[in-house]
Write a protein that holds these residues in place. Structure first.
Motif, PDB file in Angstrom:
ATOM      1  N   LYS A  34     -32.021  15.113   1.708  1.00  0.00           N
ATOM      2  CA  LYS A  34     -33.247  14.374   2.050  1.00  0.00           C
ATOM      3  C   LYS A  34     -33.548  13.312   0.986  1.00  0.00           C
ATOM      4  N   TRP A  35     -33.305  13.647  -0.280  1.00  0.00           N
ATOM      5  CA  TRP A  35     -33.515  12.656  -1.342  1.00  0.00           C
ATOM      6  C   TRP A  35     -32.559  11.478  -1.153  1.00  0.00           C
ATOM      7  N   PHE A  36     -31.284  11.792  -0.868  1.00  0.00           N
ATOM      8  CA  PHE A  36     -30.287  10.742  -0.668  1.00  0.00           C
ATOM      9  C   PHE A  36     -30.705   9.828   0.492  1.00  0.00           C
ATOM     10  N   ALA A  37     -31.161  10.423   1.607  1.00  0.00           N
ATOM     11  CA  ALA A  37     -31.558   9.630   2.780  1.00  0.00           C
ATOM     12  C   ALA A  37     -32.808   8.809   2.507  1.00  0.00           C
ATOM     13  N   SER A  38     -33.726   9.339   1.692  1.00  0.00           N
ATOM     14  CA  SER A  38     -34.982   8.629   1.430  1.00  0.00           C
ATOM     15  C   SER A  38     -34.773   7.359   0.621  1.00  0.00           C
ATOM     16  N   ARG A  39     -33.640   7.250  -0.105  1.00  0.00           N
ATOM     17  CA  ARG A  39     -33.370   6.064  -0.923  1.00  0.00           C
ATOM     18  C   ARG A  39     -32.599   5.000  -0.170  1.00  0.00           C
ATOM     19  N   GLN A  40     -32.385   5.199   1.153  1.00  0.00           N
ATOM     20  CA  GLN A  40     -31.587   4.258   1.928  1.00  0.00           C
ATOM     21  C   GLN A  40     -32.458   3.245   2.664  1.00  0.00           C
ATOM     22  N   ASP A  41     -31.819   2.156   3.056  1.00  0.00           N
ATOM     23  CA  ASP A  41     -32.488   1.115   3.832  1.00  0.00           C
ATOM     24  C   ASP A  41     -32.504   1.549   5.293  1.00  0.00           C
ATOM     25  N   PRO A  42     -33.675   1.830   5.888  1.00  0.00           N
ATOM     26  CA  PRO A  42     -33.721   2.300   7.284  1.00  0.00           C
ATOM     27  C   PRO A  42     -33.186   1.280   8.279  1.00  0.00           C
ATOM     28  N   GLN A  43     -33.122   0.014   7.867  1.00  0.00           N
ATOM     29  CA  GLN A  43     -32.604  -1.021   8.751  1.00  0.00           C
ATOM     30  C   GLN A  43     -31.081  -1.134   8.680  1.00  0.00           C
ATOM     31  N   ARG A  44     -30.452  -0.445   7.724  1.00  0.00           N
ATOM     32  CA  ARG A  44     -28.999  -0.508   7.571  1.00  0.00           C
ATOM     33  C   ARG A  44     -28.402   0.893   7.513  1.00  0.00           C
ATOM     34  N   PRO A  45     -28.561   1.692   8.561  1.00  0.00           N
ATOM     35  CA  PRO A  45     -28.036   3.061   8.510  1.00  0.00           C
ATOM     36  C   PRO A  45     -26.518   3.131   8.435  1.00  0.00           C
ATOM     37  N   ASP A  46     -25.839   2.023   8.756  1.00  0.00           N
ATOM     38  CA  ASP A  46     -24.375   2.028   8.684  1.00  0.00           C
ATOM     39  C   ASP A  46     -23.876   2.044   7.240  1.00  0.00           C
ATOM     40  N   THR A  47     -24.759   1.799   6.264  1.00  0.00           N
ATOM     41  CA  THR A  47     -24.352   1.778   4.849  1.00  0.00           C
ATOM     42  C   THR A  47     -24.703   3.071   4.127  1.00  0.00           C
ATOM     43  N   TRP A  48     -25.339   4.010   4.801  1.00  0.00           N
ATOM     44  CA  TRP A  48     -25.861   5.194   4.113  1.00  0.00           C
ATOM     45  C   TRP A  48     -24.761   6.017   3.459  1.00  0.00           C
ATOM     46  N   LEU A  49     -23.705   6.310   4.198  1.00  0.00           N
ATOM     47  CA  LEU A  49     -22.689   7.221   3.692  1.00  0.00           C
ATOM     48  C   LEU A  49     -21.954   6.664   2.479  1.00  0.00           C
ATOM     49  N   GLY A  50     -21.838   5.369   2.360  1.00  0.00           N
ATOM     50  CA  GLY A  50     -21.104   4.772   1.254  1.00  0.00           C
ATOM     51  C   GLY A  50     -21.972   4.277   0.121  1.00  0.00           C
ATOM     52  N   SER A  51     -23.258   4.562   0.143  1.00  0.00           N
ATOM     53  CA  SER A  51     -24.161   4.032  -0.884  1.00  0.00           C
ATOM     54  C   SER A  51     -24.250   4.959  -2.090  1.00  0.00           C
ATOM     55  N   ARG A  52     -24.937   4.479  -3.125  1.00  0.00           N
ATOM     56  CA  ARG A  52     -25.158   5.236  -4.349  1.00  0.00           C
ATOM     57  C   ARG A  52     -26.654   5.264  -4.632  1.00  0.00           C
ATOM     58  N   VAL A  53     -27.146   6.401  -5.095  1.00  0.00           N
ATOM     59  CA  VAL A  53     -28.570   6.552  -5.368  1.00  0.00           C
ATOM     60  C   VAL A  53     -28.738   7.191  -6.750  1.00  0.00           C
ATOM     61  N   PRO A  54     -29.902   7.069  -7.363  1.00  0.00           N
ATOM     62  CA  PRO A  54     -30.126   7.697  -8.682  1.00  0.00           C
ATOM     63  C   PRO A  54     -30.421   9.187  -8.544  1.00  0.00           C
ATOM     64  N   CYS A  55     -30.022   9.945  -9.529  1.00  0.00           N
ATOM     65  CA  CYS A  55     -30.350  11.375  -9.582  1.00  0.00           C
ATOM     66  C   CYS A  55     -31.867  11.524  -9.583  1.00  0.00           C
ATOM     67  N   PRO A  56     -32.422  12.435  -8.810  1.00  0.00           N
ATOM     68  CA  PRO A  56     -33.893  12.560  -8.759  1.00  0.00           C
ATOM     69  C   PRO A  56     -34.509  12.989 -10.091  1.00  0.00           C
ATOM     70  N   THR A  57     -33.689  13.440 -11.024  1.00  0.00           N
ATOM     71  CA  THR A  57     -34.232  13.888 -12.309  1.00  0.00           C
ATOM     72  C   THR A  57     -33.931  12.920 -13.449  1.00  0.00           C
ATOM     73  N   CYS A  58     -32.639  12.587 -13.663  1.00  0.00           N
ATOM     74  CA  CYS A  58     -32.267  11.756 -14.811  1.00  0.00           C
ATOM     75  C   CYS A  58     -31.921  10.316 -14.435  1.00  0.00           C
ATOM     76  N   ARG A  59     -31.889  10.021 -13.149  1.00  0.00           N
ATOM     77  CA  ARG A  59     -31.643   8.664 -12.632  1.00  0.00           C
ATOM     78  C   ARG A  59     -30.200   8.206 -12.804  1.00  0.00           C
ATOM     79  N   ALA A  60     -29.284   9.077 -13.107  1.00  0.00           N
ATOM     80  CA  ALA A  60     -27.862   8.695 -13.124  1.00  0.00           C
ATOM     81  C   ALA A  60     -27.408   8.444 -11.687  1.00  0.00           C
TER      82      ALA A  60
END
Length: 362
Positions: A325-351
């Motif tokens: 859910k955290w991974f999905a919340s950081r995605q662009d809802p208008q570009r769902p085709d990019t979700w699987l290949g994207s990168r997001v920050p760690c919810p704790t340390c932001r890595a």
């Protein structure tokens, strides 16, 4: 293999299959019965029932002519066989010609039978007649269907060969050769199957297809199945008056987020597992506080100093669902085709991390 006979056969088979099943490219080019005979068929919006009475008959006739069209084409592609003179043609081709002529002849006979009494013998007209009042006929029911189809608030979805239409009173399925009709107040709807497809051909996204069995309480009305995307399930329920039951073990994902979480979990299962040190005790997930932490972010997609992903040094604190859910919340809802290949920050340390870096703990 390069002979005109073989080339024509392959080309005609491809054309026949596309003409019968009509992919989007053929629809766009106008190579469908509905487009080719639009002048005679009329407008679906103006007279839905009359349009489909003629459309189903015309489609059946056009498709029955395909074998005869192949024989005529072979008269030119294989002129040495003398197919233009049936008496001199090989016996196998004479039998094929007999079949090619008999098929449209029987079809014409059937269509003539349907058209008697102003199409009263057509299967669609017979189904509508089952709902007619004693003092009226099927035409009165057809008028009601036509009126409701013209309304803009109807529910309509599906490919041209398997459309699903729901109005205030009717549930309908339009197929190539038939139109199934059932009255809402008489139907029992059951979700009998759900199929998960990893990629949709239209959007390159995961999609879940539901099969709903529509059974009418009226005797004589044939039951039928409708198929639709689970994302449209909520809209369908809003239009239906009758509740939809679900068969056992059928899970319905009504949103893109639900589909993504299932795909996210399946991809994480493939990643290498992370072994927790014996001295470290897993605590409850800090996202939901309902289950134990079950994932750890470990950079496995590339070498440590390569790429955008970074090494996370946080201890396991999240469960798989909350991390998804955290991974999905950081995605662009208008570009769902990019979700699987994207990168997001760690919810704790932001890595920054990608799906390949999410490892289940053991």
């Amino acid at each position: 293999m390069d002979s005109p006979e073989v080339t024509f056969t392959l080309a005609y088979v491809v054309f026949a299959v596309c003409f019968v099943f009509t992919p989007n490219e053929f629809h766009s080019a106008g190579l469908s019965v509905q487009n080719l005979l639009s002048g005679w068929l009329g407008s679906e919006d103006a007279a839905f029932v009359s349009f489909h009475l003629r459309r189903t008959a015309a489609t059946l006739l056009c498709h029955s002519l395909l074998p005869l069209g192949y024989y005529v084409g072979m008269c030119f592609a294989a002129s040495e066989k003398q197919l233009y003179s049936p008496s001199q043609a090989p016996e196998a081709w004479r039998l094929f010609l007999l079949l090619a002529v008999t098929l449209p002849s029987l079809t014409c006979t059937l269509i003539y039978y349907w058209s008697q009494d102003q199409w009263a013998r057509h299967p669609l007209a017979r189904t509508l007649a089952l709902y007619a009042l004693p003092q009226s006929g099927w035409q009165a029911v057809a008028s009601s269907v036509n009126t409701e189809f013209r309304r803009i608030d109807k529910f309509a979805t599906g490919a041209p060969g398997a459309r699903v239409i729901v109005t205030d009173t009717w549930v309908m399925k339009v197929t190539t050769y038939r139109v199934h009709v059932a009255q809402q107040q008489d139907v029992h709807l059951t979700v009998t199957e759900s199929r998960q497809h990893e990629l949709s051909p239209d959007s390159n996204l995961p999609v879940q297809l539901l099969t709903i069995h529509v059974a009418s309480a009226s005797p004589g009305v044939q039951a039928f199945d409708i198929r639709l995307n689970s994302a449209e399930y909520g809209e369908l329920c809003e239009k239906l008056q009758a509740p939809i039951r679900s068969a056992a073990n059928v899970v319905i994902h009504q949103s893109l987020g639900d589909l993504f979480l299932e795909t996210f979990a399946s991809l994480v299962e493939i990643n290498p597992a992370y072994s927790v040190p014996s001295s470290q005790e897993l605590e409850a997930c800090i996202g939901c506080m309902q289950t134990r932490a079950s994932v750890k972010l470990v950079k496995t997609c590339q070498e440590a100093a390569i790429g955008e992903c970074q090494q996370c040094y946080c201890r396991p604190m999240w469960c798989l669902t909350c991390m998804g859910k955290w991974f999905a919340s950081r995605q662009d809802p208008q570009r769902p085709d990019t979700w699987l290949g994207s990168r997001v920050p760690c919810p704790t340390c932001r890595a920054r991390f990608c799906i390949l870096d999410v490892c289940t703990v053991r």
